[in-house]
Design an enzyme around this catalytic site. Sequence first.
Site, short mmCIF file in Angstrom:
data_model
loop_
_atom_site.label_atom_id
_atom_site.label_comp_id
_atom_site.label_asym_id
_atom_site.label_seq_id
_atom_site.Cartn_x
_atom_site.Cartn_y
_atom_site.Cartn_z
N HIS A 110 -59.91 -51.97 35.50
CA HIS A 110 -61.08 -52.85 35.39
C HIS A 110 -62.35 -52.02 35.52
O HIS A 110 -62.90 -51.58 34.52
CB HIS A 110 -60.96 -53.93 36.47
CG HIS A 110 -61.93 -55.07 36.34
ND1 HIS A 110 -62.88 -55.15 35.35
CD2 HIS A 110 -62.10 -56.19 37.10
CE1 HIS A 110 -63.58 -56.27 35.51
NE2 HIS A 110 -63.13 -56.91 36.57
N ASP A 170 -68.51 -48.82 28.66
CA ASP A 170 -68.30 -47.66 29.53
C ASP A 170 -68.46 -46.33 28.81
O ASP A 170 -68.55 -45.29 29.45
CB ASP A 170 -66.91 -47.72 30.15
CG ASP A 170 -66.81 -48.84 31.16
OD1 ASP A 170 -67.78 -49.04 31.89
OD2 ASP A 170 -65.78 -49.53 31.20
N HIS A 196 -61.44 -52.62 23.39
CA HIS A 196 -61.72 -53.72 24.29
C HIS A 196 -60.82 -54.89 23.93
O HIS A 196 -60.55 -55.13 22.76
CB HIS A 196 -63.20 -54.15 24.17
CG HIS A 196 -63.68 -54.95 25.32
ND1 HIS A 196 -63.46 -56.29 25.42
CD2 HIS A 196 -64.36 -54.58 26.44
CE1 HIS A 196 -63.99 -56.72 26.55
NE2 HIS A 196 -64.53 -55.71 27.19
#
Length: 380
Positions: free
Chosen positions: A222, A317, A261
């Site tokens: 996560h 990220d 994702h």
Amino acid sequence: MAEAAYAKGLEGVVAAESEICRIDGEKGKLYYVGYSIEDLARHSNFEETTYLLLYGRLPSREEMEGFSGRMRSSRDLVPEILDMVRNFPRDAHPMELLQSVISYLSGYVRHKIQHSATCNCRDTLHQVVQLASVVAAWHRFHQDREYVPPRLDLSHGANFLYMIRGEEPDEYEGRVMDACLVLHAEHGFNASTFTARVVASTMSTCYSSISAAIGSLYGSLHGGANEKVMAMVEQIGGSDRAAQWVNRALDEKQKVMGMGHRVYKAKDPRAIIMEEFLLELSRRKNDTRYYDILKEVERAFRERMEEKGKPIYPNVDFFSGAVYNLLGIPKVLFTPIFAMSRVSGWLAHILEQRRDNRIYRPKSLYVGSAPREWTALEHR
Ligand SMILES: CC(C)(COP(=O)(O)OP(=O)(O)OC[C@H]1O[C@@H](n2cnc3c(N)ncnc32)[C@H](O)[C@@H]1OP(=O)(O)O)[C@@H](O)C(=O)NCCC(=O)NCCS
């Protein structure tokens, strides 16, 4: 009644109605309460976005002033919390500290804890605000330096940089830090938010819900991918080595961190904004090394995926670690920064859960033993 379908990891299961966040994964769009992430990142700030998430609408100027004042006046840490941060085991990860300190905080703030939607956590805002101060204090103590008391004239993001550095950041750095908090503040029913809502659904306290959510975020599936992206960039070392690195990683069936994702089938809109920040910060600091490596990784990765007819794009990220790095923030703080931003979204979901609550109680598909005879201990 027919057995419900089994969905591993609850994939595709709609567990609640929510007015907070909409993600259009196909088009790469993200909205908080109807406002696009692009507008929020460029025109709003973390305090206003927190108001939006908690109250479901943008504040008037007067409401904003009052809310901002309340947030800022909650920034400073009481001596008991500072002692806890200072005395926490030195080898522990700051996420472990954050999870513990949230429970501890509930005893030290003027918080009328109520197990209901009328709880005043939306008014005190201590958890939302003080997580940032705790992260900054942990960083200072780890460097054997003193706690830097907050400044009330700075934005939430700029004040955070001030508290970790002891010096005021320049205007652009402060704005980027604050916008990074906006970008991470909310993202629908992800694992940590769902955790917060499950705890809230038992009518436990908002502190218990947020402490549980921090535990969920700590997991490597996560939070934490941006830390791994930075490790990758450091390992690659130069943009001329990026393509070779990506090809070898993919040949060895390794995942390239910061790519892909579950929800987005286009480039994550937050990654597009983060990339702009990285480019501008790199130019201002005269250091485009990380930017160059990341762009080359992205290009080489896309080329390989196109060959397979499987486009996979960067997620939030991919660029955020390099942005934090240019802001002088060490890798160990990346996931705690995620927590100090997402806490606004968690609190919004906790309040929404309590408004029309039903306790979460899914079922499992039993695949264990059939009923069997008890055997006394002496016969086993
Ligand atoms: C985010 C993530 C977990 C999404 O997982 P998912 O939706 O379950 O996607 P899958 O893992 O099923 O991937 C589908 C295919 O794309 C490939 N793929 C997905 N992300 C990849 C990546 N980052 N690098 C290489 N291949 C990737 C998978 O290997 C899989 O290939 P296959 O069909 O040949 O088996 C996954 O993309 C990932 O691990 N990314 C890297 C970690 C990361 O950046 N996490 C932060 C998310 S915000």
